[in-house]
Design a protein around this motif. Structure first.
Motif, PDB file in Angstrom:
ATOM      1  N   LYS A  81      28.636  44.367  25.451  1.00 17.11           N
ATOM      2  CA  LYS A  81      29.056  43.044  25.024  1.00 17.11           C
ATOM      3  C   LYS A  81      30.571  43.087  25.034  1.00 17.11           C
ATOM      4  O   LYS A  81      31.177  43.860  24.301  1.00 17.11           O
ATOM      5  N   LEU A  82      31.175  42.310  25.933  1.00 16.38           N
ATOM      6  CA  LEU A  82      32.630  42.327  25.944  1.00 16.38           C
ATOM      7  C   LEU A  82      33.175  40.942  25.712  1.00 16.38           C
ATOM      8  O   LEU A  82      32.499  39.947  25.942  1.00 16.38           O
ATOM      9  N   THR A  83      34.377  40.891  25.203  1.00 14.47           N
ATOM     10  CA  THR A  83      35.013  39.639  24.845  1.00 14.47           C
ATOM     11  C   THR A  83      36.322  39.509  25.611  1.00 14.47           C
ATOM     12  O   THR A  83      37.144  40.422  25.594  1.00 14.47           O
ATOM     13  N   VAL A  84      36.495  38.369  26.267  1.00 14.05           N
ATOM     14  CA  VAL A  84      37.727  38.079  26.994  1.00 14.05           C
ATOM     15  C   VAL A  84      38.451  37.000  26.205  1.00 14.05           C
ATOM     16  O   VAL A  84      37.878  35.953  25.916  1.00 14.05           O
ATOM     17  N   TYR A  85      39.696  37.265  25.844  1.00 15.45           N
ATOM     18  CA  TYR A  85      40.449  36.306  25.037  1.00 15.45           C
ATOM     19  C   TYR A  85      41.429  35.484  25.851  1.00 15.45           C
ATOM     20  O   TYR A  85      42.296  34.837  25.323  1.00 15.45           O
ATOM     21  N   GLY A  86      41.326  35.515  27.154  1.00 14.03           N
ATOM     22  CA  GLY A  86      42.232  34.693  27.949  1.00 14.03           C
ATOM     23  C   GLY A  86      42.870  35.496  29.050  1.00 14.03           C
ATOM     24  O   GLY A  86      42.272  36.395  29.619  1.00 14.03           O
ATOM     25  N   LEU A  87      44.094  35.167  29.331  1.00 12.98           N
ATOM     26  CA  LEU A  87      44.794  35.755  30.463  1.00 12.98           C
ATOM     27  C   LEU A  87      45.017  37.247  30.301  1.00 12.98           C
ATOM     28  O   LEU A  87      45.200  37.748  29.210  1.00 12.98           O
ATOM     29  N   GLY A  88      44.982  37.979  31.418  1.00  9.70           N
ATOM     30  CA  GLY A  88      45.286  39.405  31.402  1.00  9.70           C
ATOM     31  C   GLY A  88      44.085  40.319  31.288  1.00  9.70           C
ATOM     32  O   GLY A  88      44.198  41.513  31.470  1.00  9.70           O
ATOM     33  N   ASP A  89      42.924  39.765  30.988  1.00 10.04           N
ATOM     34  CA  ASP A  89      41.728  40.592  30.816  1.00 10.04           C
ATOM     35  C   ASP A  89      40.792  40.553  32.016  1.00 10.04           C
ATOM     36  O   ASP A  89      39.712  41.111  31.977  1.00 10.04           O
ATOM     37  N   TYR A  90      41.178  39.849  33.088  1.00 10.34           N
ATOM     38  CA  TYR A  90      40.306  39.752  34.247  1.00 10.34           C
ATOM     39  C   TYR A  90      41.117  39.635  35.529  1.00 10.34           C
ATOM     40  O   TYR A  90      42.286  39.274  35.517  1.00 10.34           O
ATOM     41  N   ALA A  91      40.447  39.972  36.640  1.00 13.19           N
ATOM     42  CA  ALA A  91      41.096  39.921  37.951  1.00 13.19           C
ATOM     43  C   ALA A  91      40.086  39.428  38.980  1.00 13.19           C
ATOM     44  O   ALA A  91      38.900  39.758  38.904  1.00 13.19           O
ATOM     45  N   PHE A  92      40.569  38.665  39.941  1.00 13.14           N
ATOM     46  CA  PHE A  92      39.739  38.199  41.049  1.00 13.14           C
ATOM     47  C   PHE A  92      39.988  39.111  42.236  1.00 13.14           C
ATOM     48  O   PHE A  92      41.137  39.403  42.560  1.00 13.14           O
ATOM     49  N   VAL A  93      38.927  39.584  42.881  1.00 17.86           N
ATOM     50  CA  VAL A  93      39.053  40.474  44.031  1.00 17.86           C
ATOM     51  C   VAL A  93      38.204  39.945  45.188  1.00 17.86           C
ATOM     52  O   VAL A  93      37.147  39.363  44.970  1.00 17.86           O
ATOM     53  N   THR A  94      38.698  40.172  46.408  1.00 20.98           N
ATOM     54  CA  THR A  94      37.986  39.728  47.605  1.00 20.98           C
ATOM     55  C   THR A  94      37.995  40.846  48.630  1.00 20.98           C
ATOM     56  O   THR A  94      39.019  41.508  48.819  1.00 20.98           O
ATOM     57  N   THR A  95      36.849  41.069  49.259  1.00 25.94           N
ATOM     58  CA  THR A  95      36.744  42.044  50.346  1.00 25.94           C
ATOM     59  C   THR A  95      35.924  41.415  51.464  1.00 25.94           C
ATOM     60  O   THR A  95      35.425  40.295  51.326  1.00 25.94           O
ATOM     61  N   ALA A  96      35.738  42.157  52.541  1.00 26.95           N
ATOM     62  CA  ALA A  96      34.920  41.675  53.659  1.00 26.95           C
ATOM     63  C   ALA A  96      33.459  41.496  53.237  1.00 26.95           C
ATOM     64  O   ALA A  96      32.742  40.689  53.821  1.00 26.95           O
ATOM     65  N   ASP A  97      33.019  42.234  52.196  1.00 27.34           N
ATOM     66  CA  ASP A  97      31.624  42.175  51.749  1.00 27.34           C
ATOM     67  C   ASP A  97      31.327  41.027  50.789  1.00 27.34           C
ATOM     68  O   ASP A  97      30.180  40.685  50.567  1.00 27.34           O
ATOM     69  N   GLY A  98      32.367  40.457  50.169  1.00 25.59           N
ATOM     70  CA  GLY A  98      32.160  39.389  49.202  1.00 25.59           C
ATOM     71  C   GLY A  98      33.356  39.225  48.285  1.00 25.59           C
ATOM     72  O   GLY A  98      34.459  39.663  48.597  1.00 25.59           O
ATOM     73  N   HIS A  99      33.112  38.630  47.120  1.00 23.46           N
ATOM     74  CA  HIS A  99      34.201  38.409  46.157  1.00 23.46           C
ATOM     75  C   HIS A  99      33.682  38.656  44.745  1.00 23.46           C
ATOM     76  O   HIS A  99      32.496  38.480  44.466  1.00 23.46           O
ATOM     77  N   GLY A 100      34.595  39.086  43.876  1.00 25.02           N
ATOM     78  CA  GLY A 100      34.170  39.433  42.531  1.00 25.02           C
ATOM     79  C   GLY A 100      35.187  39.102  41.471  1.00 25.02           C
ATOM     80  O   GLY A 100      36.332  38.751  41.762  1.00 25.02           O
ATOM     81  N   ILE A 101      34.753  39.228  40.235  1.00 32.17           N
ATOM     82  CA  ILE A 101      35.623  39.088  39.065  1.00 32.17           C
ATOM     83  C   ILE A 101      35.463  40.373  38.263  1.00 32.17           C
ATOM     84  O   ILE A 101      34.348  40.773  37.940  1.00 32.17           O
ATOM     85  N   VAL A 102      36.591  41.030  37.978  1.00 32.58           N
ATOM     86  CA  VAL A 102      36.586  42.284  37.222  1.00 32.58           C
ATOM     87  C   VAL A 102      37.129  41.984  35.826  1.00 32.58           C
ATOM     88  O   VAL A 102      38.198  41.393  35.683  1.00 32.58           O
ATOM     89  N   PHE A 103      36.361  42.371  34.804  1.00 31.80           N
ATOM     90  CA  PHE A 103      36.761  42.164  33.410  1.00 31.80           C
ATOM     91  C   PHE A 103      37.098  43.505  32.788  1.00 31.80           C
ATOM     92  O   PHE A 103      36.358  44.470  32.952  1.00 31.80           O
TER      93      PHE A 103
END
Length: 149
Positions: A81-103
């Motif tokens: 169970k993780l909590t994101v409080y806004g900016l700085g806790d996540y990143a958007f990534v894209t590769t040839a295989d797809g796209h993701g969000i890293v928390f």
């Protein structure tokens, strides 16, 4: 209010991830990596817009909740169970295989990755490489995290 808006937008991006047929949710920490493949045709995606909640079967849920700090995004996956409080806790990534969000949560990261097609070979290697675009480990410790916003 700004935090609720930002996190609501982040939740909308998560909903978009689950529009892909195959979604991979990973947890990576000092001990290693855990990977779950979600076939969205088999796991019903429920999107309750007024409640700002996303639920995918029994596998994954994310909800935007108000808080004294301005808002938080609660993500539940397995025992995590993780909590994101806004900016700085996540990143958007894209590769040839797809796209993701890293928390990022402490010394662990959780990634939601929407693949263009089912990943057949090199699953762990592929998903670790995607995570490495945002999070770097050295000697089992998370040393850098490049947030998107």
């Amino acid at each position: 209010m700004h935090a609720l808006f930002v996190l609501g937008d982040l939740r909308a991006k998560l909903v978009k991830q689950f529009q892909s047929r195959f979604v991979y949710v990973t947890e990576q920490n000092a001990e290693g990596i855990y990977i779950a493949e979600i076939d969205t045709e088999a796991a019903l995606v429920v999107d309750d817009k007024p409640g700002l909640k996303l639920k995918v079967g029994d596998h994954f849920s994310a909800s935007v909740l108000p808080s004294r700090e301005g808002g938080k995004l609660d993500i539940k996956f397995r025992e995590i169970k993780l909590t994101v409080y806004g900016l700085g806790d996540y990143a958007f990534v894209t590769t040839a295989d797809g796209h993701g969000i890293v928390f990022k949560e402490g010394h662990s990261v959780v990634m939601v990755f929407a693949a263009h097609q089912q990943l057949q070979e090199g699953l762990t290697k592929t998903l670790k490489a995607v995570t490495a675009k945002a999070a770097k480990w050295r000697k089992g410790e998370l040393v850098t995290f490049k947030a998107s916003e």
